[in-house]
Design an enzyme around this catalytic site. Structure first.
Site, PDB file in Angstrom:
ATOM      1  N   LYS A  72      31.563  49.712  60.787  1.00  0.00           N
ATOM      2  CA  LYS A  72      30.344  49.773  59.072  1.00  0.00           C
ATOM      3  C   LYS A  72      31.480  51.318  58.299  1.00  0.00           C
ATOM      4  O   LYS A  72      30.913  50.482  57.461  1.00  0.00           O
ATOM      5  CB  LYS A  72      29.295  50.463  59.848  1.00  0.00           C
ATOM      6  N   TRP A 100      18.704  47.983  67.176  1.00  0.00           N
ATOM      7  CA  TRP A 100      19.793  48.639  67.780  1.00  0.00           C
ATOM      8  C   TRP A 100      18.863  49.706  68.837  1.00  0.00           C
ATOM      9  O   TRP A 100      19.534  49.838  69.780  1.00  0.00           O
ATOM     10  CB  TRP A 100      21.114  49.649  66.875  1.00  0.00           C
ATOM     11  N   ASP A 126      22.449  57.671  67.076  1.00  0.00           N
ATOM     12  CA  ASP A 126      24.047  56.642  66.276  1.00  0.00           C
ATOM     13  C   ASP A 126      23.255  56.594  65.322  1.00  0.00           C
ATOM     14  O   ASP A 126      22.454  56.390  64.819  1.00  0.00           O
ATOM     15  CB  ASP A 126      23.410  55.330  67.284  1.00  0.00           C
TER      16      ASP A 126
END
Ligand SMILES: *Cc1c(COP(=O)(O)O)cnc(C)c1O
Length: 376
Positions: free
Chosen positions: A206, A109, A182
């Protein structure tokens, strides 16, 4: 009364996202689906500028501010477009001429975020774990920052590789440029010192709700750096101003996030308690895996093993396939690793009950591989 819900059909959901939500929240959503109390209509039909929705939005922001202890000079708001939108808009908003965004890449990511900055030639890689297959995180002496850095971007928990900074990342990042993190896959899973970040963001599918919203927590002074020329939706400051309704916010997502925050407060009280709960669950699974080293191989190095996404492999693809089939047949669902890396991944977000971690640990302990593997 819940004649239409089939609890007995629910499996333990180890999906990395969208992922498990608390059953009590799902029950409340289903109870209130036809008519939200006080609104006379469903949340799906409710205008975003009505008093009941405005109340849900402001209450959600207040609860986030309280549980994370967010300082007054930080804004909290929701946007759409997922984590990916933030990857794309970071350079536009914050890289003024002559500056770059720096990226500390500990997994897939973080690399996606870095690639977005490269498109405009405004990204600089300060550290990458790629050579180790993204199995580790750096210490503070392993990277340096330039004077022209507008921000340093990092990923607290790499969801695909299962690599997590062992504590709130800031302790590793002293004397760094404004820190942007993040936190998509470990948001609200442990305490965080928000004051040491310029900006934190997390797509909520999530650990906080359904897909469709990203929460951003950012220092007002940092957001104000973006010029007026940045396209409207992409200019993050626009979302932070006024009543937090630059456009129609993702109303259903915010409503569910509100219920999840209430559940979190009622069940755990604070983030230190949630952290203990998450350590307990991941501990059970890691211990079971470590007791059978001849069969199971952990991906991440010990110091940075994720408490949210446990990643592991078996000796052969055939065994992995069997493990996935048999675990699923035993009510342990979605344990396959990300399609880019394969193997197995057990996501143990806040809403995963202890019983789920126990069931998985037991399955790992008892699982009989093929006679070949067991013998050799
Ligand atoms: C899931 C995830 C993303 C991507 O989010 P989208 O909502 O699919 O854009 C980004 N970063 C991390 C750490 C993630 O886990």
């Amino acid at each position: 009364m819940n004649q239409n819900t089939n609890h007995q059909d629910r499996v333990f959901n180890f999906s990395a996202g969208p992922s498990v939500l608390p059953v009590s929240v799902l029950e409340q959503v289903s109870r209130e689906m036809l008519c939200l109390p006080g609104a006379g209509v469903s949340i799906l039909e409710l205008g975003h500028r009505t008093p009941p929705f405005k109340k849900i939005l402001s209450d959600t922001v207040s609860r986030l501010r309280a549980i994370l202890n967010v300082p007054a000079e930080y804004d909290i708001f929701f946007v759409q477009g997922g984590g990916r939108l933030i990857f794309s808009v970071m350079p536009m908003n914050f890289c003024l001429p002559g500056t770059v965004g720096e990226y500390l890449v500990t997994g897939s990511w973080g690399d996606c975020a870095y690639q977005e900055a490269l498109r405009s030639g405004q990204g600089r890689l300060v550290w990458s774990g790629q050579e180790s297959g993204y199995s580790t995180v750096p210490s503070r002496d392993q990277w340096t920052s330039g004077r022209d850095a507008a921000y340093l971007h990092c990923t607290s928990n790499e969801t695909i590789e299962g690599v997590q900074f062992p504590t709130d990342v800031d302790s590793l990042l002293e004397n760094a440029p404004p820190l942007v993190c993040d936190m998509s896959s470990d948001f609200l899973s442990r305490p965080v010192d928000v004051s040491r970040y310029a900006m934190i963001y997390a797509c909520i599918q999530k650990n906080l709700g359904p897909a469709g919203a990203t929460v951003v927590i950012a220092k007002r002074e940092f957001l104000e750096r973006a010029s007026e020329k940045v396209p409207g939706y992409c200019r993050l400051l626009n979302h932070a101003e006024g009543d937090l309704m630059y456009n129609t916010p993702p109303t259903f997502c915010i409503y569910v996030a509100n219920l999840v925050l209430r559940w979190l407060e009622e069940t755990f009280g604070d983030l230190a308690t949630i952290e203990q709960f998450n350590e307990l669950k991941s501990g059970l699974v890691y211990e079971a895996l470590l007791r059978r080293p001849e069969l199971f191989r952990l991906h991440a190095h010990e110091v940075c093993r994720s408490k949210m996404n446990v990643t592991f492999r078996l000796p052969t693809p055939e065994l992995e396939k069997r493990f996935l089939q048999e675990s699923e047949a035993n009510g342990l669902a979605f344990l396959a690793g990300h399609r880019s890396v394969g193997g197995m991944r057990a996501s143990l977000y806040n809403a995963m009950p202890i019983a789920g971690a126990e069931a998985l640990a037991k399955f790992i302990t008892k699982w009989v591989a093929s006679p070949l593997a067991a013998g050799g």
